[in-house]
Design a protein around this motif. Structure first.
Motif, PDB file in Angstrom:
ATOM      1  N   ASN A 187      -2.007   7.590 -12.911  1.00  0.00           N
ATOM      2  CA  ASN A 187      -2.476   8.194 -11.663  1.00  0.00           C
ATOM      3  C   ASN A 187      -3.995   8.120 -11.522  1.00  0.00           C
ATOM      4  OD1 ASN A 187      -0.100  10.628 -12.524  1.00  0.00           O
ATOM      5  ND2 ASN A 187       0.245   9.089 -10.969  1.00  0.00           N
ATOM      6  N   LEU A 188      -4.689   7.921 -12.656  1.00  0.00           N
ATOM      7  CA  LEU A 188      -6.150   7.820 -12.640  1.00  0.00           C
ATOM      8  C   LEU A 188      -6.605   6.362 -12.668  1.00  0.00           C
ATOM      9  CD1 LEU A 188      -7.124  10.648 -15.177  1.00  0.00           C
ATOM     10  CD2 LEU A 188      -7.008  10.788 -12.671  1.00  0.00           C
ATOM     11  N   VAL A 189      -6.014   5.581 -13.581  1.00  0.00           N
ATOM     12  CA  VAL A 189      -6.338   4.157 -13.738  1.00  0.00           C
ATOM     13  C   VAL A 189      -5.020   3.434 -14.005  1.00  0.00           C
ATOM     14  CG1 VAL A 189      -7.655   2.415 -14.990  1.00  0.00           C
ATOM     15  CG2 VAL A 189      -8.537   4.762 -14.822  1.00  0.00           C
ATOM     16  N   ALA A 190      -4.677   2.464 -13.192  1.00  0.00           N
ATOM     17  CA  ALA A 190      -3.390   1.789 -13.330  1.00  0.00           C
ATOM     18  C   ALA A 190      -3.509   0.533 -14.187  1.00  0.00           C
ATOM     19  CB  ALA A 190      -2.835   1.418 -11.953  1.00  0.00           C
ATOM     20  N   GLY A 191      -2.636   0.443 -15.208  1.00  0.00           N
ATOM     21  CA  GLY A 191      -2.523  -0.800 -15.948  1.00  0.00           C
ATOM     22  C   GLY A 191      -2.684  -0.721 -17.444  1.00  0.00           C
ATOM     23  N   ILE A 192      -3.285   0.353 -17.951  1.00  0.00           N
ATOM     24  CA  ILE A 192      -3.607   0.430 -19.380  1.00  0.00           C
ATOM     25  C   ILE A 192      -2.603   1.318 -20.104  1.00  0.00           C
ATOM     26  CG2 ILE A 192      -5.359   1.089 -21.080  1.00  0.00           C
ATOM     27  CD1 ILE A 192      -7.445   0.632 -18.816  1.00  0.00           C
ATOM     28  N   GLY A 193      -2.096   0.818 -21.229  1.00  0.00           N
ATOM     29  CA  GLY A 193      -1.160   1.567 -22.053  1.00  0.00           C
ATOM     30  C   GLY A 193      -1.720   1.819 -23.435  1.00  0.00           C
ATOM     31  N   ASN A 194      -0.840   2.087 -24.360  1.00  0.00           N
ATOM     32  CA  ASN A 194      -1.237   2.517 -25.693  1.00  0.00           C
ATOM     33  C   ASN A 194      -1.997   1.446 -26.477  1.00  0.00           C
ATOM     34  OD1 ASN A 194      -1.267   4.501 -27.754  1.00  0.00           O
ATOM     35  ND2 ASN A 194       0.465   3.535 -28.764  1.00  0.00           N
ATOM     36  N   ILE A 195      -1.491   0.219 -26.426  1.00  0.00           N
ATOM     37  CA  ILE A 195      -2.078  -0.842 -27.255  1.00  0.00           C
ATOM     38  C   ILE A 195      -3.472  -1.235 -26.765  1.00  0.00           C
ATOM     39  CG2 ILE A 195      -1.836  -3.248 -27.977  1.00  0.00           C
ATOM     40  CD1 ILE A 195       1.186  -2.778 -28.050  1.00  0.00           C
ATOM     41  N   TYR A 196      -3.598  -1.522 -25.477  1.00  0.00           N
ATOM     42  CA  TYR A 196      -4.907  -1.979 -24.988  1.00  0.00           C
ATOM     43  C   TYR A 196      -5.919  -0.844 -24.909  1.00  0.00           C
ATOM     44  CZ  TYR A 196      -3.391  -6.725 -24.324  1.00  0.00           C
ATOM     45  OH  TYR A 196      -2.943  -8.009 -24.555  1.00  0.00           O
ATOM     46  N   SER A 197      -5.452   0.394 -24.787  1.00  0.00           N
ATOM     47  CA  SER A 197      -6.421   1.487 -24.824  1.00  0.00           C
ATOM     48  C   SER A 197      -7.067   1.562 -26.213  1.00  0.00           C
ATOM     49  CB  SER A 197      -5.757   2.820 -24.470  1.00  0.00           C
ATOM     50  OG  SER A 197      -4.766   3.179 -25.405  1.00  0.00           O
TER      51      SER A 197
ATOM     52  N   LYS B 292       0.826  -1.207   0.000  1.00  0.00           N
ATOM     53  CA  LYS B 292       0.000   0.000   0.000  1.00  0.00           C
ATOM     54  C   LYS B 292       0.858   1.253   0.000  1.00  0.00           C
ATOM     55  CE  LYS B 292      -4.166  -1.957   2.124  1.00  0.00           C
ATOM     56  NZ  LYS B 292      -5.114  -1.862   3.278  1.00  0.00           N
ATOM     57  N   ASP B 293       1.936   1.231   0.780  1.00  0.00           N
ATOM     58  CA  ASP B 293       2.828   2.387   0.812  1.00  0.00           C
ATOM     59  C   ASP B 293       3.496   2.591  -0.547  1.00  0.00           C
ATOM     60  OD1 ASP B 293       2.220   2.898   3.429  1.00  0.00           O
ATOM     61  OD2 ASP B 293       4.078   2.082   4.260  1.00  0.00           O
ATOM     62  N   PHE B 294       3.915   1.493  -1.168  1.00  0.00           N
ATOM     63  CA  PHE B 294       4.573   1.603  -2.471  1.00  0.00           C
ATOM     64  C   PHE B 294       3.623   2.180  -3.508  1.00  0.00           C
ATOM     65  CE2 PHE B 294       5.686   0.034  -6.672  1.00  0.00           C
ATOM     66  CZ  PHE B 294       7.045   0.343  -6.746  1.00  0.00           C
ATOM     67  N   ILE B 295       2.393   1.664  -3.557  1.00  0.00           N
ATOM     68  CA  ILE B 295       1.398   2.141  -4.520  1.00  0.00           C
ATOM     69  C   ILE B 295       1.110   3.621  -4.295  1.00  0.00           C
ATOM     70  CG2 ILE B 295      -1.030   1.932  -5.183  1.00  0.00           C
ATOM     71  CD1 ILE B 295      -0.684  -1.129  -4.569  1.00  0.00           C
ATOM     72  N   SER B 296       1.046   4.019  -3.031  1.00  0.00           N
ATOM     73  CA  SER B 296       0.806   5.420  -2.698  1.00  0.00           C
ATOM     74  C   SER B 296       1.990   6.293  -3.110  1.00  0.00           C
ATOM     75  CB  SER B 296       0.555   5.557  -1.192  1.00  0.00           C
ATOM     76  OG  SER B 296       0.393   6.909  -0.825  1.00  0.00           O
ATOM     77  N   GLU B 297       3.205   5.825  -2.871  1.00  0.00           N
ATOM     78  CA  GLU B 297       4.404   6.587  -3.223  1.00  0.00           C
ATOM     79  C   GLU B 297       4.516   6.779  -4.735  1.00  0.00           C
ATOM     80  OE1 GLU B 297       7.485   4.293  -1.489  1.00  0.00           O
ATOM     81  OE2 GLU B 297       6.997   4.890   0.574  1.00  0.00           O
ATOM     82  N   GLN B 298       4.079   5.774  -5.482  1.00  0.00           N
ATOM     83  CA  GLN B 298       4.119   5.865  -6.947  1.00  0.00           C
ATOM     84  C   GLN B 298       2.933   6.659  -7.502  1.00  0.00           C
ATOM     85  OE1 GLN B 298       6.752   4.595  -8.788  1.00  0.00           O
ATOM     86  NE2 GLN B 298       7.603   4.210  -6.748  1.00  0.00           N
ATOM     87  N   GLU B 299       2.016   7.041  -6.621  1.00  0.00           N
ATOM     88  CA  GLU B 299       0.819   7.804  -6.983  1.00  0.00           C
ATOM     89  C   GLU B 299      -0.016   7.080  -8.039  1.00  0.00           C
ATOM     90  OE1 GLU B 299       2.197  11.699  -8.062  1.00  0.00           O
ATOM     91  OE2 GLU B 299       2.545  12.281  -5.981  1.00  0.00           O
ATOM     92  N   LEU B 300      -0.141   5.774  -7.858  1.00  0.00           N
ATOM     93  CA  LEU B 300      -0.913   4.975  -8.805  1.00  0.00           C
ATOM     94  C   LEU B 300      -2.403   5.060  -8.494  1.00  0.00           C
ATOM     95  CD1 LEU B 300       1.313   1.763  -8.953  1.00  0.00           C
ATOM     96  CD2 LEU B 300       1.209   3.627 -10.621  1.00  0.00           C
ATOM     97  N   GLY B 301      -3.189   5.125  -9.539  1.00  0.00           N
ATOM     98  CA  GLY B 301      -4.633   5.056  -9.375  1.00  0.00           C
ATOM     99  C   GLY B 301      -5.068   3.629  -9.115  1.00  0.00           C
ATOM    100  N   PRO B 302      -6.361   3.374  -8.991  1.00  0.00           N
ATOM    101  CA  PRO B 302      -6.853   2.012  -8.767  1.00  0.00           C
ATOM    102  C   PRO B 302      -6.528   1.103  -9.939  1.00  0.00           C
ATOM    103  CG  PRO B 302      -8.662   3.506  -9.250  1.00  0.00           C
ATOM    104  CD  PRO B 302      -7.464   4.355  -9.059  1.00  0.00           C
ATOM    105  N   ASP B 303      -6.274  -0.162  -9.648  1.00  0.00           N
ATOM    106  CA  ASP B 303      -6.039  -1.140 -10.699  1.00  0.00           C
ATOM    107  C   ASP B 303      -7.307  -1.284 -11.540  1.00  0.00           C
ATOM    108  OD1 ASP B 303      -4.178  -3.621 -11.519  1.00  0.00           O
ATOM    109  OD2 ASP B 303      -6.273  -4.258 -11.536  1.00  0.00           O
ATOM    110  N   ALA B 304      -7.122  -1.333 -12.853  1.00  0.00           N
ATOM    111  CA  ALA B 304      -8.272  -1.354 -13.761  1.00  0.00           C
ATOM    112  C   ALA B 304      -9.176  -2.551 -13.552  1.00  0.00           C
ATOM    113  CB  ALA B 304      -7.787  -1.319 -15.210  1.00  0.00           C
ATOM    114  N   LEU B 305      -8.638  -3.662 -13.022  1.00  0.00           N
ATOM    115  CA  LEU B 305      -9.453  -4.863 -12.814  1.00  0.00           C
ATOM    116  C   LEU B 305      -9.805  -5.106 -11.349  1.00  0.00           C
ATOM    117  CD1 LEU B 305      -8.151  -7.572 -15.328  1.00  0.00           C
ATOM    118  CD2 LEU B 305     -10.240  -6.209 -15.417  1.00  0.00           C
ATOM    119  N   ASP B 306      -9.499  -4.160 -10.502  1.00  0.00           N
ATOM    120  CA  ASP B 306      -9.879  -4.299  -9.096  1.00  0.00           C
ATOM    121  C   ASP B 306     -11.409  -4.311  -8.993  1.00  0.00           C
ATOM    122  OD1 ASP B 306     -10.406  -3.971  -6.335  1.00  0.00           O
ATOM    123  OD2 ASP B 306      -8.578  -2.808  -6.058  1.00  0.00           O
ATOM    124  N   ASP B 307     -11.942  -5.275  -8.260  1.00  0.00           N
ATOM    125  CA  ASP B 307     -13.403  -5.374  -8.097  1.00  0.00           C
ATOM    126  C   ASP B 307     -13.990  -4.112  -7.461  1.00  0.00           C
ATOM    127  OD1 ASP B 307     -13.452  -7.895  -9.223  1.00  0.00           O
ATOM    128  OD2 ASP B 307     -13.352  -8.940  -7.293  1.00  0.00           O
TER     129      ASP B 307
END
Length: 262
Positions: free
Chosen positions: A165-175, A124-139
């Motif tokens: 920072n808004l949604v974690a996990g999606i890049g150019n190809i899958y978007s 949790k601390d690591f995710i917060s430090e990286q300022e990541l948004g919620p995982d796109a597949l998190d329930d």
């Protein structure tokens, strides 16, 4: 670049090959890819210990050790993992090699050296430090949370979906695939999406990512109606047969169908 589906496949790969096997030796061949911790500490933390579980958030893979630390891997543009026995079969751009007491090895390969290797004691601390948004597949990342994430952006909807920072996990190809399946043009402004279009995009995001994982993130195994296998020069829309358009959207090369996406 490995995106969420690829990293989920890597996570399951560690689960099926490398859990509960004690690590005999750690070799780091590209020291500047180790961030936030000295190489000697990385080696000392891993050697003599075993992975007990794995996790993932967005494009980050976490492997939990039996000493309450986590190995953190980010795969940059070209990273992947390989589990093998014969050292003559090691991958060509090996950056870190774990050797287990059972005689097998786990290599972290990353040709362009844009990945990251580090340690953390708290996810949790690591995710917060990286300022990541919620995982796109998190329930817990439901439609309401998705609306809120898009509502925080004044950019194109593609830029918003790729903003870690808004949604974690999606890049150019899958978007590109997500917008294609939703029938939505990637250059639309995020704040201009109707409630119906936002819901369609949300469902497309979940469906595309889950389908890609089911197909081992292999483009050749994706459904015939998917864009990714046709995402190339002179590619044709798999739904209407029109020529796909390639255009820069928010600075990234994007493929879309002008007839099927509006």
């Amino acid at each position: 670049m490995p995106e969420l589906p690829d990293v989920e496949v890597f996570r399951r790969y560690i689960d099926s090959t490398s859990l509960h096997k004690r690590i005999k030796e750690v070799q780091v061949h590209t020291r500047n890819m180790v961030e936030g911790t000295p190489v000697w500490k990385l080696k000392a933390t891993l050697e003599g210990h075993a992975f007990k579980s794995t996790d993932r958030h967005g494009k980050y893979l976490f492997a939990e050790l039996d000493n309450k630390n986590w190995l953190v891997l980010h795969f940059g543009m070209t990273g992947f993992l390989k589990y093998f026995k014969d050292l003559e079969k090691n991958p060509p751009h090996e950056r870190m090699l774990l050797t287990f007491y059972n005689g097998y090895h786990l290599a972290y390969d990353c040709q362009r050296k844009l990945g990251k290797i580090t340690l953390t004691e708290d996810l949790k601390d690591f995710i917060s430090e990286q300022e990541l948004g919620p995982d796109a597949l998190d329930d817990k990342f439901d439609l309401a949370a998705f609306r809120e994430a898009l509502g925080a952006s004044r950019s194109t909807v593609k830029s918003a979906l790729m903003n870690q920072n808004l949604v974690a996990g999606i890049g150019n190809i899958y978007s590109d695939e997500i917008f294609f399946q939703a029938g939505i043009h990637p250059k639309l402004k995020a704040q201009d999406l109707s409630d119906e279009a936002t819901e369609t995009l949300f469902q497309s995001m979940k469906d595309v990512l889950k389908t890609a994982i089911d197909k081992q993130a292999n483009p050749e195994e994706l459904p015939e109606t998917y864009l990714i296998p046709h995402r190339k020069k002179n590619g044709k829309c798999p739904k209407c047969g029109s020529s796909l358009k390639k255009e820069k959207v928010s600075g990234r090369s994007s493929y879309f169908c002008t007839k099927c996406q509006s």
